[in-house]
Design an enzyme around this catalytic site. Structure first.
Site, PDB file in Angstrom:
ATOM      1  N   THR A 143       0.901  -1.152   0.000  1.00  9.40           N
ATOM      2  CA  THR A 143       0.000   0.000   0.000  1.00  9.40           C
ATOM      3  C   THR A 143       0.927   1.186   0.000  1.00  9.40           C
ATOM      4  O   THR A 143       2.102   1.041   0.333  1.00  9.40           O
ATOM      5  CB  THR A 143      -0.870  -0.027   1.293  1.00  9.40           C
TER       6      THR A 143
ATOM      7  N   GLY B 273     -10.205  -3.702   1.515  1.00 10.35           N
ATOM      8  CA  GLY B 273      -9.320  -3.742   2.677  1.00 10.35           C
ATOM      9  C   GLY B 273      -9.512  -2.542   3.583  1.00 10.35           C
ATOM     10  O   GLY B 273     -10.547  -1.869   3.553  1.00 10.35           O
TER      11      GLY B 273
ATOM     12  N   HIS C 258      -2.133  -6.411   6.679  1.00 12.57           N
ATOM     13  CA  HIS C 258      -3.241  -7.339   6.442  1.00 12.57           C
ATOM     14  C   HIS C 258      -4.554  -6.641   6.835  1.00 12.57           C
ATOM     15  O   HIS C 258      -4.920  -6.579   8.004  1.00 12.57           O
ATOM     16  CB  HIS C 258      -3.006  -8.609   7.259  1.00 12.57           C
ATOM     17  N   GLY C 259      -5.227  -6.127   5.822  1.00 16.55           N
ATOM     18  CA  GLY C 259      -6.335  -5.199   6.029  1.00 16.55           C
ATOM     19  C   GLY C 259      -7.443  -5.680   6.951  1.00 16.55           C
ATOM     20  O   GLY C 259      -8.022  -4.882   7.692  1.00 16.55           O
TER      21      GLY C 259
HETATM   22  N1  ASP Z   1      -3.788  -2.963   3.717  1.00 22.47           N
HETATM   23  C1  ASP Z   1      -3.925  -3.404   2.360  1.00 22.47           C
HETATM   24  C2  ASP Z   1      -5.180  -4.194   2.224  1.00 22.47           C
HETATM   25  O1  ASP Z   1      -5.476  -4.986   3.083  1.00 22.47           O
HETATM   26  C3  ASP Z   1      -2.782  -4.215   1.865  1.00 22.47           C
HETATM   27  C4  ASP Z   1      -1.428  -3.786   2.364  1.00 22.47           C
HETATM   28  O2  ASP Z   1      -1.250  -2.731   2.905  1.00 22.47           O
HETATM   29  O3  ASP Z   1      -0.476  -4.561   2.230  1.00 22.47           O
HETATM   30  O4  ASP Z   1      -5.850  -4.057   1.241  1.00 22.47           O
END
Ligand code: ASP
Length: 333
Positions: free
Chosen positions: A198, A228, A251-252
């Site tokens: 992200t 996410g 991990h959203g």
């Molecule tokens: N947070 C993002 C999501 O879950 C992915 C990430 O930041 O790695 O969509």
């Protein structure tokens, strides 16, 4: 006077910078299984160069007396345009081999916010999130409606294939192989090695106003319109002048359940601890329940920090009077 403190506890790492005149910006380009062994020196250099470029773009807005909102928008736009990061160009693939993008932005002055989810043809989703905040009465638009709004706002639209990169396609193929024995991805525990990421930025401007922006392609092989934390205010993005501004990566699903971004600011405000200390607490607790990721934080006194509980996080900061600090791996590496 500027002090630099390094604190490493378990797998959490944080850097705090105190600057007397508090204009400053911190950016990230995603956290995860990022280790020195998995990267060539040339790749490492390319990441540092792009992080430095993005943080400088944001900082130059602040230096000219521009707002923190404009600074985070500028930095995130640069990161979205770079194929190195999972946002805009270079976004990960969905299970169906397309790209669905999420983004959000928040103004610390009055908690105005804008967010978009599941958009497929907007070149810079952060600009669409900004338009939702500035030009509509809503906070979050999704899918086709968000794309219609983008068209009306005359934002640049692209074919979905614009977001394609070979590197992300290889990640998708690996993820699909791992998913294969199961009926669908939503039934398979997420493996961070499939690659997430992200981009985000938080800043404080000359008036002491805070802002946060976050943009992502989400998680590789996602399905069923999965959204996410990045576009969810309070989870992946938050800004409030009374406490702090936070942009998250990781991990959203965990960041949504634990409302990571707003929890950090609430702890800082009500426990009267620094936002950096609050971030460290929250990321350590998240790790204990299985949530991988990291955050960048700026508080209303101009203290910039980052904390992550993964092997690495692409990150950079620049505070008044200081040089750009750009890092990738955990401090112990
Ligand atoms: N947070 C993002 C999501 O879950 C992915 C990430 O930041 O790695 O969509």
């Amino acid at each position: 006077m500027k002090t630099l403190l390094l604190a490493v506890a378990l797998s959490t790492c944080s850097v705090l910078v105190h600057a007397k005149a508090p204009i400053g910006i911190v950016i990230h380009g995603g956290a995860g299984t990022i280790s020195r062994n998995s990267m060539s020196p040339a790749q490492e250099q390319a990441y540092h160069a792009m992080l430095t470029h993005a943080v400088n773009q944001g900082y130059s807005v602040l230096e000219r007396g521009g707002s923190s909102l404009d600074a985070v928008t500028a930095a995130v736009t640069v990161l979205e345009d770079s194929p190195l990061f999972n946002a805009g160009k270079g976004a990960v693939y969905t299970f169906d081999e397309t790209h669905e993008l999420d983004a959000s932005i928040m103004d610390g002055r009055d908690r105005r916010a804008g967010a978009v989810a599941g958009v497929t043809n907007v070149k810079n989703p952060i600009l669409l999130a900004r338009a939702v905040m500035d030009k509509s009465v809503h906070v979050m638009l999704s899918g086709k409606g968000a794309e219609q709004f983008a068209k009306e706002q005359q934002l640049e639209l692209v074919e979905n294939s614009y977001f394609n990169t070979e590197f992300r396609y290889e990640s998708l193929k690996r993820a699909k192989q791992a998913i294969a024995p199961q009926p669908h991805q939503a039934a398979v525990p997420y493996d961070p090695a499939w690659k997430m990421g992200t981009v985000g930025a938080v800043a404080i401007d000359k008036k002491g106003n805070l802002a946060a922006a976050t943009s992502t392609g989400g998680m590789t092989a996602k399905r069923y319109g999965r959204i996410g934390d990045a576009p969810i205010i309070g989870a992946g993005n938050f800004a409030d002048n009374s406490s702090c501004a936070v942009s998250a990566t990781g991990h959203g699903e965990f960041f949504i359940r634990y409302q990571v971004a707003s929890d950090i600011c609430a702890r800082a405000k009500y426990q009267k601890i620094s936002a950096a200390a609050a971030a460290k607490q929250v990321l350590a607790e998240l790790k204990q329940v299985g949530g991988d990721g990291g955050v960048i934080v700026v508080d209303n006194k101009g203290q910039l920090s980052w904390t992550f509980n993964t092997e690495g996080m692409y990150r950079a900061l620049k505070a008044e009077g200081g040089e750009v600090l750009s890092e990738i791996f955990a401090a112990s590496e």
